[in-house]
Design a protein around this motif. Structure first.
Motif, PDB file in Angstrom:
ATOM      1  N   THR A  23     -19.637  57.373 148.197  1.00 49.87           N
ATOM      2  CA  THR A  23     -19.337  58.852 149.193  1.00 49.87           C
ATOM      3  C   THR A  23     -19.024  57.366 150.796  1.00 49.87           C
ATOM      4  N   ASP A  24     -19.972  56.884 150.313  1.00 52.03           N
ATOM      5  CA  ASP A  24     -19.065  56.020 152.132  1.00 52.03           C
ATOM      6  C   ASP A  24     -18.358  55.141 152.429  1.00 52.03           C
ATOM      7  N   ASN A  25     -17.779  54.757 150.784  1.00 51.28           N
ATOM      8  CA  ASN A  25     -17.222  53.430 150.367  1.00 51.28           C
ATOM      9  C   ASN A  25     -15.757  54.017 149.749  1.00 51.28           C
ATOM     10  N   ALA A  26     -15.820  54.568 148.553  1.00 56.61           N
ATOM     11  CA  ALA A  26     -14.819  55.315 148.032  1.00 56.61           C
ATOM     12  C   ALA A  26     -14.724  55.935 148.259  1.00 56.61           C
ATOM     13  N   GLU A  27     -15.025  56.661 149.408  1.00 57.33           N
ATOM     14  CA  GLU A  27     -14.286  58.435 149.492  1.00 57.33           C
ATOM     15  C   GLU A  27     -12.948  58.130 149.648  1.00 57.33           C
ATOM     16  N   TRP A  28     -12.359  57.271 149.997  1.00 52.89           N
ATOM     17  CA  TRP A  28     -10.629  57.175 150.174  1.00 52.89           C
ATOM     18  C   TRP A  28      -9.598  57.055 148.637  1.00 52.89           C
ATOM     19  N   PHE A  29     -10.871  56.662 147.710  1.00 51.89           N
ATOM     20  CA  PHE A  29     -10.698  57.042 146.360  1.00 51.89           C
ATOM     21  C   PHE A  29     -10.751  57.923 145.558  1.00 51.89           C
ATOM     22  N   PHE A  30     -11.825  58.636 145.775  1.00 57.25           N
ATOM     23  CA  PHE A  30     -12.260  60.464 145.479  1.00 57.25           C
ATOM     24  C   PHE A  30     -11.331  61.731 146.284  1.00 57.25           C
ATOM     25  N   ASP A  31     -10.875  60.898 147.009  1.00 55.41           N
ATOM     26  CA  ASP A  31     -10.172  61.803 147.810  1.00 55.41           C
ATOM     27  C   ASP A  31      -8.832  62.089 147.185  1.00 55.41           C
ATOM     28  N   GLY A  32      -8.272  61.161 147.670  1.00 59.09           N
ATOM     29  CA  GLY A  32      -6.786  60.528 146.278  1.00 59.09           C
ATOM     30  C   GLY A  32      -6.718  60.816 145.072  1.00 59.09           C
ATOM     31  N   LEU A  33      -7.716  60.541 144.331  1.00 62.55           N
ATOM     32  CA  LEU A  33      -7.823  61.322 143.118  1.00 62.55           C
ATOM     33  C   LEU A  33      -7.938  62.923 143.038  1.00 62.55           C
ATOM     34  N   SER A  34      -8.277  63.289 143.869  1.00 62.25           N
ATOM     35  CA  SER A  34      -9.136  64.604 144.127  1.00 62.25           C
ATOM     36  C   SER A  34      -7.193  65.983 144.860  1.00 62.25           C
ATOM     37  N   ARG A  35      -6.783  64.924 144.920  1.00 64.88           N
ATOM     38  CA  ARG A  35      -5.398  65.764 145.712  1.00 64.88           C
ATOM     39  C   ARG A  35      -4.710  65.133 144.838  1.00 64.88           C
ATOM     40  N   SER A  36      -4.801  64.029 143.761  1.00 61.58           N
ATOM     41  CA  SER A  36      -3.730  63.798 142.427  1.00 61.58           C
ATOM     42  C   SER A  36      -4.407  65.233 141.151  1.00 61.58           C
ATOM     43  N   LEU A  37      -5.541  65.371 141.143  1.00 59.98           N
ATOM     44  CA  LEU A  37      -5.669  65.864 140.451  1.00 59.98           C
ATOM     45  C   LEU A  37      -5.324  67.499 140.334  1.00 59.98           C
ATOM     46  N   GLU A  38      -4.753  67.402 141.932  1.00 57.78           N
ATOM     47  CA  GLU A  38      -4.741  68.925 142.206  1.00 57.78           C
ATOM     48  C   GLU A  38      -3.530  68.939 142.152  1.00 57.78           C
ATOM     49  N   TRP A  39      -2.814  68.799 142.616  1.00 53.54           N
ATOM     50  CA  TRP A  39      -1.537  68.407 142.161  1.00 53.54           C
ATOM     51  C   TRP A  39      -0.920  68.887 140.503  1.00 53.54           C
ATOM     52  N   VAL A  40      -1.691  67.966 139.829  1.00 52.77           N
ATOM     53  CA  VAL A  40      -0.628  68.134 138.760  1.00 52.77           C
ATOM     54  C   VAL A  40      -1.831  69.568 138.073  1.00 52.77           C
ATOM     55  N   ILE A  41      -2.649  70.601 138.564  1.00 53.23           N
ATOM     56  CA  ILE A  41      -2.805  71.523 138.410  1.00 53.23           C
ATOM     57  C   ILE A  41      -2.157  72.606 138.476  1.00 53.23           C
ATOM     58  N   ASP A  42      -2.450  72.466 140.141  1.00 48.86           N
ATOM     59  CA  ASP A  42      -0.739  73.591 140.835  1.00 48.86           C
ATOM     60  C   ASP A  42      -0.010  73.245 140.040  1.00 48.86           C
ATOM     61  N   ASN A  43       0.435  72.446 139.473  1.00 48.50           N
ATOM     62  CA  ASN A  43       2.128  72.780 138.709  1.00 48.50           C
ATOM     63  C   ASN A  43       1.728  72.838 137.444  1.00 48.50           C
ATOM     64  N   ALA A  44       0.951  72.737 136.831  1.00 49.41           N
ATOM     65  CA  ALA A  44       0.566  73.539 135.727  1.00 49.41           C
ATOM     66  C   ALA A  44       0.848  75.037 136.106  1.00 49.41           C
ATOM     67  N   LEU A  45       0.050  75.389 136.987  1.00 49.18           N
ATOM     68  CA  LEU A  45      -0.335  77.283 137.187  1.00 49.18           C
ATOM     69  C   LEU A  45       1.166  77.200 137.601  1.00 49.18           C
ATOM     70  N   TRP A  46       2.167  76.869 138.564  1.00 49.98           N
ATOM     71  CA  TRP A  46       2.838  77.130 138.441  1.00 49.98           C
ATOM     72  C   TRP A  46       4.063  77.267 137.579  1.00 49.98           C
ATOM     73  N   ILE A 145     -23.366  67.647 139.958  1.00 50.13           N
ATOM     74  CA  ILE A 145     -24.142  67.703 141.418  1.00 50.13           C
ATOM     75  C   ILE A 145     -22.928  66.988 142.358  1.00 50.13           C
ATOM     76  N   PRO A 146     -23.413  65.131 141.731  1.00 49.31           N
ATOM     77  CA  PRO A 146     -22.526  63.967 142.356  1.00 49.31           C
ATOM     78  C   PRO A 146     -21.003  64.511 142.034  1.00 49.31           C
ATOM     79  N   GLY A 147     -20.575  64.965 140.955  1.00 50.42           N
ATOM     80  CA  GLY A 147     -19.132  66.012 141.157  1.00 50.42           C
ATOM     81  C   GLY A 147     -18.741  66.820 142.316  1.00 50.42           C
ATOM     82  N   LEU A 148     -19.757  67.688 142.627  1.00 53.39           N
ATOM     83  CA  LEU A 148     -19.782  68.560 143.764  1.00 53.39           C
ATOM     84  C   LEU A 148     -19.290  67.416 145.311  1.00 53.39           C
ATOM     85  N   VAL A 149     -20.448  66.542 144.929  1.00 52.27           N
ATOM     86  CA  VAL A 149     -20.314  65.350 146.109  1.00 52.27           C
ATOM     87  C   VAL A 149     -18.977  65.298 146.649  1.00 52.27           C
ATOM     88  N   LEU A 150     -18.701  64.771 145.625  1.00 52.19           N
ATOM     89  CA  LEU A 150     -17.738  63.465 144.901  1.00 52.19           C
ATOM     90  C   LEU A 150     -16.430  64.055 145.760  1.00 52.19           C
TER      91      LEU A 150
END
Length: 279
Positions: A23-46, A145-150
């Motif tokens: 959480t402290d050192n790789a937040e940028w990675f998980f945020d980027g991954l989260s945004r990428s996956l959300e973009w894919v899911i949003d496009n699939a929903l569209w 639980i760690p998935g929710l945190v990250l």
């Protein structure tokens, strides 16, 4: 036995320290991954929600007829999806389909290459086997639980849990299909001067295709079985009305949402079984 319980191994504390470090050192990675996956899911929903329901149903029915050449199957698709529309769960169904489609694509993109590598490398297979056993046996809530945190609340942690739970199926079945390629076929390919990559693409993968397709259908079924778990971490879909029905003891809502999941599972399972029907 008191001395044993008094000297507890810090396994839980170690897991928390790892999550805190990430959480402290790789937040940028998980945020980027989260945004990428959300973009894919949003496009699939569209893609799933833009066409009117009747148009979408007609498209799926036509695809079903092209795949199986059976008018009965197309009629079943129409009746099943029309029933979902009639019950008022079309939006939730498309949300569940989006999650299942993205999870299946991720699982197959990971599973097929790992399965091929495990089939060609026994040492790697021996290392991978306990990891796959762990992925399928560890309770889902343990890594939610760690998935929710990250990743936070939403579709992404639900997708993560689904991928962890479903990915072993395509890995194992791809490995089984490739490793069971007859020696005679491999020797024939080598005799004709085929390279290792040519043998893989023209001999092993075509021979393993039925097993890979079985892995695909199993991945879809396993992903559908996770919709309720995904709803617990904020993912939309048919799991939400099931959770509401469970909390309020609403039998009609629970039965209707469960029936929608069953119909979606049957349609998807039959849709991807061409390899069996064409034998």
């Amino acid at each position: 036995m008191d001395w044993l319980t008094e000297h507890k191994l810090p396994i839980g504390r170690g897991a928390k320290d790892i999550v805190d470090w990430l959480t402290d050192n790789a937040e940028w990675f998980f945020d980027g991954l989260s945004r990428s996956l959300e973009w894919v899911i949003d496009n699939a929903l569209w893609l799933l929600q833009t066409p009117p329901p009747l148009v979408f149903i007609a498209i799926v029915a036509v695809i079903g007829y092209i795949v199986h050449r059976k008018i009965v199957f197309s009629v079943f698709i129409i009746l099943s999806l029309m029933l979902i529309v009639n019950l008022g769960y079309w939006e939730e169904t498309t949300e569940t389909l989006a999650l299942v489609i993205v999870a299946t694509l991720v699982c197959m993109a990971i599973g097929v290459p790992l399965g091929v590598l495990a089939a060609h490398n026994p040492k790697f297979a021996s290392i991978l086997r306990p990891i796959l056993d762990l992925m399928q046996t560890v309770p889902t809530f343990a890594y939610l639980i760690p998935g929710l945190v990250l990743f936070g609340i939403g579709m992404v942690p639900g997708l993560l849990a689904t991928v962890i739970f479903a990915a072993p199926a395509p890995i194992r079945l791809t490995q089984l299909g490739v490793s069971s390629t007859p020696t005679a076929l491999l020797e024939a390919g080598e005799a004709f001067g085929a390279t290792r990559s040519q043998i893989l693409w023209k001999v092993e993968l075509p021979y393993a295709l039925p097993q890979i397709m079985a892995g695909l259908t199993q991945t879809i079924m396993l992903s559908l079985s996770m919709v309720v778990v995904a709803a617990l971490v904020g993912a939309d879909g048919l799991g939400v009305p099931i959770l509401r029905a469970l909390n309020t003891v609403n039998i009609p809502m629970g039965f209707e949402a469960g029936l929608c999941i069953v119909l979606v599972a049957i349609v998807l399972d039959r849709l991807f079984r061409r390899s069996e029907s064409s034998k």
